[in-house]
Design a protein around this motif. Structure first.
Motif, mmCIF file in Angstrom:
data_model
loop_
_atom_site.group_PDB
_atom_site.id
_atom_site.type_symbol
_atom_site.label_atom_id
_atom_site.label_comp_id
_atom_site.label_asym_id
_atom_site.label_seq_id
_atom_site.Cartn_x
_atom_site.Cartn_y
_atom_site.Cartn_z
ATOM 1 N N SER B 92 -1.255 -5.350 -0.115
ATOM 2 C CA SER B 92 -3.115 -5.634 -0.146
ATOM 3 C C SER B 92 -3.554 -5.646 1.187
ATOM 4 N N GLY B 93 -4.816 -6.201 1.394
ATOM 5 C CA GLY B 93 -5.471 -6.116 2.710
ATOM 6 C C GLY B 93 -6.408 -7.296 2.669
ATOM 7 N N GLY B 94 -7.531 -7.074 3.245
ATOM 8 C CA GLY B 94 -8.167 -5.909 3.777
ATOM 9 C C GLY B 94 -7.534 -4.604 2.962
ATOM 10 N N GLU B 95 -7.469 -3.369 3.732
ATOM 11 C CA GLU B 95 -7.247 -2.064 3.003
ATOM 12 C C GLU B 95 -5.972 -1.830 3.707
ATOM 13 N N PRO B 96 -4.871 -1.985 2.823
ATOM 14 C CA PRO B 96 -3.632 -1.636 3.458
ATOM 15 C C PRO B 96 -3.304 -0.131 3.911
ATOM 16 N N LEU B 97 -4.151 0.725 3.512
ATOM 17 C CA LEU B 97 -3.917 2.134 3.923
ATOM 18 C C LEU B 97 -4.452 2.193 5.366
ATOM 19 N N VAL B 98 -5.279 1.242 6.026
ATOM 20 C CA VAL B 98 -5.513 1.452 7.366
ATOM 21 C C VAL B 98 -4.361 1.044 8.125
ATOM 22 N N ARG B 99 -3.212 0.627 7.749
ATOM 23 C CA ARG B 99 -1.859 0.350 8.338
ATOM 24 C C ARG B 99 -1.219 1.659 8.645
ATOM 25 N N VAL B 103 3.540 3.482 4.528
ATOM 26 C CA VAL B 103 4.662 4.174 3.962
ATOM 27 C C VAL B 103 5.915 3.742 4.135
ATOM 28 N N GLU B 104 6.204 3.520 5.714
ATOM 29 C CA GLU B 104 7.356 2.885 6.020
ATOM 30 C C GLU B 104 7.693 1.614 5.379
ATOM 31 N N LEU B 105 6.838 0.717 5.304
ATOM 32 C CA LEU B 105 6.821 -0.757 4.822
ATOM 33 C C LEU B 105 7.052 -0.596 2.992
ATOM 34 N N ALA B 110 11.189 -1.001 -1.133
ATOM 35 C CA ALA B 110 11.890 -0.264 -2.211
ATOM 36 C C ALA B 110 13.338 -0.549 -1.864
ATOM 37 N N ASP B 111 13.747 0.050 -0.709
ATOM 38 C CA ASP B 111 15.282 -0.042 -0.232
ATOM 39 C C ASP B 111 15.905 -1.453 -0.358
ATOM 40 N N GLN B 131 1.624 11.450 -1.889
ATOM 41 C CA GLN B 131 2.850 12.074 -2.245
ATOM 42 C C GLN B 131 3.798 11.073 -1.224
ATOM 43 N N GLN B 132 3.242 10.728 -0.123
ATOM 44 C CA GLN B 132 4.685 10.143 0.641
ATOM 45 C C GLN B 132 4.595 8.683 0.027
ATOM 46 N N LEU B 133 3.705 8.000 -0.375
ATOM 47 C CA LEU B 133 3.786 6.790 -1.059
ATOM 48 C C LEU B 133 4.585 6.655 -2.463
#
Lengths: 87, 404
Positions: B92-99, B103-105, B110-111, B131-133
């Protein structure tokens, strides 16, 4: 624990809207002071109001300390900017 | 969270194992953790946000905060949560997509065996990022839309936010991501509720989460826009009615109510009045395993500076900081009298809660709202909207009320 196993947690800010205040309470006069977390507030009196509403149900004494006045030393390794304890 | 579609229509969903300990009864693959021994963790990855929403509990703004976690620290935190056995991490954020490293996190979470889910305003989700997510293993995207276009854009402080969020929803669905709506009901948008469900159901969305206003962060500043008791009853009834109508038409949407456990009593009474005594008993049985307001028990929050909170809305008080010790050590520290009291709050209920027949499945509602209004986290939730007849233990709530 050997002294060198602890690192000093960085001084990264703990709050953005106001300051962070560590809260300590004592439930009976013979008890030790106990750290019970922190509250966010602009000033000590507002921090006290917050801490009092949370802990008056059990606490006699409440102490507050500005979080940025506390130097923390820990073996925990999460903090990337932590430094050697003696630095 | 209370699943209206599960309780009233019997819909199986992935989260039922967490909410009702009902995994054994389900044909759907469950997010299962026996009695959910560990909390779902909301991680506010950044304060930065491209919008400025009136109800933001995280007081997000256009820039990140000093002390936010680096990518490496974020991965160490995820390791810590996985080691402790946390079942779900909500980015979550804020807006997490500004990070840029989101996608890496997600991929890392998941790993290491966490179930990564996302809370977003949706406006930054392009087809490529969706798609990346999805490829990274994101299990669910909850996208906030708080009304039809005009209402939403005013609420979120930006023209075009509604259209951008709907495009984000479509991109997520196209990428095969399980996707849902997050909708906080206030006086400003209660009239849009059915229209937004109809509109988004047409796009293929099938999960709708309706939040009661939490009095935390900027949400506390707009408590005067919160629903009245009568408006709240009407809104919850509408969620129940539309859920049943969709299911009766063969469209099995999932609907959930979040943030006010008076809903538990209301839905039980609704089932008794509108359906059958047997359905009401089934609803009640499920809700007895749900556990009431999850603050300090089944949900936790870690803010962008590492402070651990009792839930994501209660940002003004922190139990500790994960830069000092592990999340599990903070969460299980039984020396904290407030946490202990919240975890045994059945013993501390006051006022109207003391003789309420639904106290065991509500547990007094939101301690944060009680704190905000009554300066006492154990006082009755000021948003409780059950009538005295519904709360009365001697009638068993058997008599229909005129309150609707």
């Amino acid at each position: 624990m050997p002294v060198e196993d602890r690192r000093r947690v960085s001084d990264a800010p703990r709050a953005t809207d106001g300051s962070e205040w560590e809260v300590f309470v004592r439930e009976a006069s013979t008890d030790p002071m106990r750290h019970v977390g922190s509250v966010t507030a602009e000033t000590w009196d507002l921090a006290y109001e917050q801490a009092a509403t949370l802990f008056s149900f059990t606490a006699d004494d409440i102490w507050l300390c500005p979080a940025d006045a506390v130097h923390r030393f820990t073996p925990t390794t999460l903090d990337e900017a932590a430094s050697a304890a003696g630095d | 969270m209370i699943s209206v579609s599960k309780l009233l229509c019997g819909l199986d969903a992935e989260g039922d194992g967490l909410r009702y300990d009902a995994a054994n009864e389900s044909d759907t693959e469950q997010i299962s953790e026996e009695k959910q021994r560990r909390p779902v963790v909301v991680w506010n990855t950044t304060r930065g946000c491209n919008l400025y929403c009136e109800h933001c509990y995280a007081s997000a703004c256009d820039s990140g905060a000093d002390g936010e976690f680096s990518t490496r620290e974020g991965k160490r935190l995820l390791d810590d949560l996985a080691d402790y056995g946390v079942p779900v991490v909500l980015f979550s954020g804020g807006e997490p997509l500004v990070r840029p490293d989101l996608v890496e996190l997600v991929d890392y979470a998941a790993d290491v065996g966490l179930r990564p889910v996302l809370s977003t305003n949706g406006t930054l989700i392009t087809a490529e990022r969706a798609q990346q997510l999805a490829d990274a293993g994101l299990a669910y995207a909850g996208i906030s839309v708080d009304g039809m276009a005009e209402t939403n854009d005013h609420f979120r402080g930006q023209d075009g936010a509604f259209d951008a969020a709907v495009r984000g929803i479509e991109h997520c669905l196209d990428a095969g991501l399980k996707t849902g709506l997050r909708y906080t009901i206030t006086q400003h948008n209660r009239d849009d509720l059915r229209d937004i469900v109809d509109l988004l159901a047409d796009t293929g969305l099938d999960r709708f989460c309706f939040y009661h206003l939490a009095y935390g962060g900027r949400g506390a500043d707009i408590s005067d826009t919160d629903l009245s008791t009568a408006e709240r009853r009407e809104a919850v009834r509408e969620v129940c009615d539309l859920t049943r109508a969709y299911h009766e038409d063969g469209h099995e949407i999932e609907t959930l109510l979040v943030g006010n456990y008076a809903d538990a009593g209301y839905i039980t009474e609704y089932a008794r009045r509108e359906m059958s005594e047997e359905r009401a008993r089934t609803v009640r049985r499920y809700l007895e395993t749900n556990g009431g307001d999850p603050a300090g028990e089944r949900v936790a929050d870690i803010d962008y500076q590492g402070n651990v909170h009792l839930n994501q809305f209660w940002q003004s008080y922190s139990l500790g900081n994960v830069r000092d010790r592990s999340f599990g050590a903070i969460w299980e520290d039984d020396s904290n009298p407030l946490v202990n009291a919240l975890r045994t709050r059945d013993d501390r209920l006051q006022g109207r809660c003391t003789d309420c027949q639904y106290a065991d499945i509500c547990k007094g509602g939101s301690p944060l709202r009680s704190l905000a209004v009554h300066d006492d986290p154990f006082a009755p939730d000021p948003q409780c909207y059950l009538t005295s007849a519904e709360r009365a233990p001697d009638t068993g709530g058997l008599h229909p009320t005129n309150a609707d």
